[in-house]
Scaffold this motif. Structure first.
Motif, short mmCIF file in Angstrom:
data_model
loop_
_atom_site.label_atom_id
_atom_site.label_comp_id
_atom_site.label_asym_id
_atom_site.label_seq_id
_atom_site.Cartn_x
_atom_site.Cartn_y
_atom_site.Cartn_z
N GLN A 220 -23.46 -2.06 -4.67
CA GLN A 220 -24.24 -2.73 -3.64
C GLN A 220 -23.36 -3.77 -2.96
N VAL A 221 -23.48 -3.84 -1.64
CA VAL A 221 -22.69 -4.78 -0.85
C VAL A 221 -23.63 -5.72 -0.11
N GLN A 222 -23.27 -6.97 -0.06
CA GLN A 222 -24.05 -7.95 0.70
C GLN A 222 -23.15 -8.69 1.67
N LEU A 223 -23.68 -8.92 2.86
CA LEU A 223 -23.02 -9.78 3.84
C LEU A 223 -23.93 -10.97 4.08
N VAL A 224 -23.38 -12.16 3.94
CA VAL A 224 -24.18 -13.37 4.08
C VAL A 224 -23.52 -14.27 5.12
N GLU A 225 -24.29 -14.56 6.19
CA GLU A 225 -23.78 -15.43 7.25
C GLU A 225 -24.17 -16.87 6.98
N SER B 199 -19.55 -18.23 9.58
CA SER B 199 -18.83 -17.57 8.49
C SER B 199 -19.67 -16.43 7.95
N CYS B 200 -19.00 -15.41 7.46
CA CYS B 200 -19.67 -14.27 6.83
C CYS B 200 -18.89 -13.90 5.58
N ALA B 201 -19.60 -13.90 4.45
CA ALA B 201 -18.99 -13.55 3.19
C ALA B 201 -19.49 -12.18 2.74
N ALA B 202 -18.57 -11.29 2.46
CA ALA B 202 -18.91 -9.97 1.93
C ALA B 202 -18.70 -9.98 0.43
#
Length: 122
Positions: A1-6, A21-24
């Motif tokens: 599972q992958v998450q992108l959080v801005e 910013s965006c953290a994967a």
């Protein structure tokens, strides 16, 4: 599972600056392109800027010279530096990534963040 959080959105006056910013995170083997899209109320989602793994960038005409996209491959992060902001930049900004999740699967899959609101107003 992958998450992108801005993160980094907010309210700013015209002419001001913000840095998104965006953290994967999650099961990530390789990230190809990472991009920022935005969607203003009543409008379709549009591409703002993109950057591929080699560092080449692409910008929408409306933000050229004002926005800068960058990435930190070691941290799986992508950034959007926004300067000289205008009221028409007001939108929800979404992070997008084309990500390969394992060494066993050569496909790259598309992932989206949940979005962060940017409001440019006096």
């Amino acid at each position: 599972q992958v998450q992108l959080v801005e993160s980094g959105g907010g309210l700013v006056q015209p002419g001001g600056s913000l840095r998104l910013s965006c953290a994967a995170s999650g099961s990530i083997f390789n990230i190809n392109a990472m991009s920022w899209y935005r969607q203003a109320s009543g409008n379709q989602r549009e591409l703002v800027a993109s950057i591929i793994s080699g560092g080449s960038t692409n910008y929408a005409d409306s933000v050229k010279g004002r926005f800068t996209i960058s990435r930190d491959n070691a941290k799986n992060m992508v950034y959007l530096e926004m300067n000289s902001l205008k009221p028409e930049d007001t939108a929800v900004y979404y992070c997008y990534g084309k990500i390969r999740t394992t060494i066993f699967d050569r496909n790259y899959y598309q992932y989206w963040g949940q979005g962060t609101q940017v409001t440019v107003s006096s």
